[in-house]
Scaffold this active site. Structure first.
Site, PDB file in Angstrom:
ATOM      1  NE  ARG B 124     -35.796  41.650   6.256  1.00  0.00           N
ATOM      2  CZ  ARG B 124     -36.707  41.546   5.312  1.00  0.00           C
ATOM      3  NH1 ARG B 124     -36.696  42.369   4.289  1.00  0.00           N
ATOM      4  NH2 ARG B 124     -37.615  40.601   5.382  1.00  0.00           N
ATOM      5  CE  LYS B 146     -21.728  48.627  23.487  1.00  0.00           C
ATOM      6  NZ  LYS B 146     -21.348  48.348  24.892  1.00  0.00           N
ATOM      7  CD  GLU B 188     -20.313  57.064  31.004  1.00  0.00           C
ATOM      8  OE1 GLU B 188     -19.221  56.749  30.506  1.00  0.00           O
ATOM      9  OE2 GLU B 188     -21.160  56.226  31.373  1.00  0.00           O
ATOM     10  CE  LYS B 230     -18.782  54.965  23.033  1.00  0.00           C
ATOM     11  NZ  LYS B 230     -20.108  55.130  23.611  1.00  0.00           N
ATOM     12  CD  GLU B 240     -18.841  45.663  24.793  1.00  0.00           C
ATOM     13  OE1 GLU B 240     -19.191  46.813  24.544  1.00  0.00           O
ATOM     14  OE2 GLU B 240     -19.298  45.013  25.741  1.00  0.00           O
ATOM     15  NE  ARG B 244     -18.442  49.717  21.706  1.00  0.00           N
ATOM     16  CZ  ARG B 244     -19.288  50.173  20.820  1.00  0.00           C
ATOM     17  NH1 ARG B 244     -19.189  49.787  19.567  1.00  0.00           N
ATOM     18  NH2 ARG B 244     -20.245  50.990  21.164  1.00  0.00           N
ATOM     19  CG  ASN B 248     -18.079  47.998  29.400  1.00  0.00           C
ATOM     20  OD1 ASN B 248     -18.949  48.801  29.065  1.00  0.00           O
ATOM     21  ND2 ASN B 248     -17.909  46.834  28.793  1.00  0.00           N
ATOM     22  CG  HIS B 251     -19.800  51.529  32.783  1.00  0.00           C
ATOM     23  ND1 HIS B 251     -18.811  52.474  32.669  1.00  0.00           N
ATOM     24  CD2 HIS B 251     -20.917  52.097  32.240  1.00  0.00           C
ATOM     25  CE1 HIS B 251     -19.281  53.556  32.066  1.00  0.00           C
ATOM     26  NE2 HIS B 251     -20.557  53.355  31.795  1.00  0.00           N
ATOM     27  CG  HIS B 255     -23.947  48.254  34.981  1.00  0.00           C
ATOM     28  ND1 HIS B 255     -23.369  47.619  33.905  1.00  0.00           N
ATOM     29  CD2 HIS B 255     -24.540  49.356  34.484  1.00  0.00           C
ATOM     30  CE1 HIS B 255     -23.584  48.328  32.814  1.00  0.00           C
ATOM     31  NE2 HIS B 255     -24.290  49.380  33.126  1.00  0.00           N
ATOM     32  CG  HIS B 268     -25.315  55.331  33.400  1.00  0.00           C
ATOM     33  ND1 HIS B 268     -25.089  54.035  33.795  1.00  0.00           N
ATOM     34  CD2 HIS B 268     -24.387  55.607  32.438  1.00  0.00           C
ATOM     35  CE1 HIS B 268     -24.078  53.533  33.086  1.00  0.00           C
ATOM     36  NE2 HIS B 268     -23.637  54.467  32.264  1.00  0.00           N
TER      37      HIS B 268
END
Lengths: 364, 364
Positions: B124, B146, B188, B230, B240, B244, B248, B251, B255, B268
């Site tokens: 945990r 993330k 990025e 960031k 998010e 936040r 993206n 993106h 994507h 990416h």
């Protein structure tokens, strides 16, 4: 008024209510309408509980305008693993859950642990609601935010702390719960009373069979009191850095019993009952707990039909079982030892030999 | 002084530093000694990175008194899944990790995402440290918390928000990084400059090839600036819920490019480069972004050798690719659209048709 008791688990902006009352299950939709942001809900339950309460919950949520899906997990601790989790992720994808969606756990601790871990980890965390239908889950598992699954080498080794938005407890669901399951939950309730609620302990002593008779008043009081005590401990120490360890009272001995009997002989609560008496006995010699307290714990558990003696195993087997426990370091084991009824227990590092001697005296 | 830059990610009691400096990797042990509670560490890396830097990190941690184990994950986004996670849990058990132990991610985003999810969910939650060795991970993936793995039906569908205790960035590791990977990280960085740091954007424009030449001063400045921006966004919106989403930028188109090309054609970061130009073009018609801004973004990405045109696919294929995105509802897609260089972009729900028209104009 449906809601007979309301306990708040105070965790800042993640605080949540535990609502207790007969018939809450059928009103889940309206009760949850205020706290669920999106409109998609995935119910996680097991086949027997679905047969009893699945439709009622599903219908209630649909009436409140939710888009409801339902998925099953097998009933039994042995299925609480990553394989079952993979199936749950597939179900969440199939239900097209979004970040605003909610997982509702309907069932006992096994369904709740897995549903909670799903909620904690799907899209990095979505909504979660607990609807516990076993006494054990109502008094213990559904409060505190522990979620997760087992690893072949250890119970609950994979998991997260993740709080529900709401817990709905309907004591009427215990009408369909087997007596033995009610007893197992009762043992955890005795543990909670022993560690933090003397009035509850006396209440249980006054009529130990009232819960077994499914008297709604007694169950409601029991569940509310246990959630209150557990909430107090969890609010003080959400991630088990210190105080929260008191909730493990009876569990070090209990886990050893479960390990040695391959989780086949005793329900978790039954093993805890054995562990509670052992912890009291050990406390008599370590912290000077009055033998009278041990006697009261022993009699209360016995009166509820719970086991209080250890199964017979050689000392070497006990030694081995303890050495697998997370609480062991070197030749000493950390035990949670009661100080009196209703007072927080203390943590003591005890030589393994002393613990095994106690077991020898308590073997049936 | 080894540490050339230090950026703090401010998240209350979970705040952590990003330390940047040439040679930090060899000093990891002493740098981490102050922030790791226990003495067991499990390094998660991949075979090529182990060959380059595994021993150095392991040795440095051992010198500082840590009991160090190392486990490998396959290199590649296609292995970032629950199967690999199961192996990581086994490795954590085999290393006898305890609650006070720490997972150290050594590598790029794939290793970091999985190591972080392991740290988030083993017992945990245990300690976590990031040592990113790709430019993409240094400027982006290692800040923000993330973690997670892919589901066959969606990227990063299973995961958690989980913050490291510390991030160590050694720009010297980029000496061994293939040019194409440096370019992907550069894209990025351009995104981050565009959405929140005009000075950085100008710095990159002044000498777009400095990073590709692995000039340590340029890399250090780039990484520090990106982490700073960031960190500011993440501190304002950890999970998010709102702001936040500006991260993206580029993106949504990116994507779709990755989906349509089966993640085989573009890295990416390269897909993000294409997406940035497309987002600028869309912004020209939706928010009135000056065409001059689009031109600067286009030229900067081109100067770094990055792709800026869409691969050719029929409109129906693009429609399908967008419809799999989490950001789609009905016939509208949520796009993050720039407003100017160095200013936070805005979120707009745009009809899918408008987006597909832009793609038509940008197809190579």
């Amino acid at each position: 008024m449906l809601i007979q008791e309301k306990v708040t688990v105070g965790l800042g902006d993640r605080s949540y209510p535990v609502l207790i009352g007969e018939g809450l299950l059928a009103s889940a939709g309206s009760l949850l309408a205020g706290c669920l942001p999106g409109n998609k809900v995935l119910i996680v339950t097991n086949p027997p509980v679905r047969a009893l309460y699945g439709k009622m919950l599903q219908h209630s949520l649909q009436e409140a305008g939710y888009d409801v899906s339902l998925t099953l997990v097998p009933d039994g601790e042995q299925y609480k693993n990553l394989t079952t989790m993979a199936g749950l992720y597939d179900a969440a994808v199939a239900a097209r859950l979004e970040r605003s969606s909610t997982i509702v756990a309907l069932g006992g601790g096994v369904a709740g642990d897995q549903a909670g871990f799903l909620a904690a980890t799907f899209m990095r965390g979505i909504g979660f609601v607990q609807v516990p239908t076993t006494l054990l889950a109502q008094v213990d598992a559904s409060v505190g935010g522990k979620t997760g699954v087992n690893h072949p080498r250890g119970k609950n080794l994979i998991g997260a702390f993740y709080q529900p938005r709401c817990v709905l407890v309907d004591p009427a669901t215990l009408q369909t719960l087997p007596d033995r399951e009610v007893g197992a939950g009762f043992a955890e309730a005795v543990k909670t009373a022993l560690l933090g609620d003397e009035a509850l302990f006396r209440f249980l002593e006054a009529d130990p069979a009232a819960v077994q008779r499914r008297e709604l008043g007694a169950i409601t009081r029991l569940v509310a009191a246990c959630c209150h005590t557990k909430a107090k401990v969890v609010a003080a120490d959400e991630q088990e850095a210190g105080l929260r360890a008191v909730l493990n009272l009876g569990h070090t001995f209990g886990h050893a019993v479960e390990t040695l009997t391959g989780y086949q002989v005793y329900r978790h609560g039954e093993a805890v009952a054995i562990g509670l008496v052992a912890a009291c006995r050990l406390a008599e010699t370590v912290t000077g707990l009055p033998a009278e307290v041990t006697g009261r714990v022993y009699r209360l558990l016995r009166a509820a039909g719970l086991p209080v003696s250890f199964p017979a195993f050689p000392a070497a087997a006990w030694r081995q079982a303890f050495s697998l426990d997370k609480k062991v370091s070197g030749s000493r084991v950390t035990f949670v030892l009661p100080t009196d009824i209703g007072l927080y227990p203390v943590l003591k590092h005890i030589p393994l030999d002393a613990a095994i001697k106690i077991i020898g005296r308590l073997t049936s």
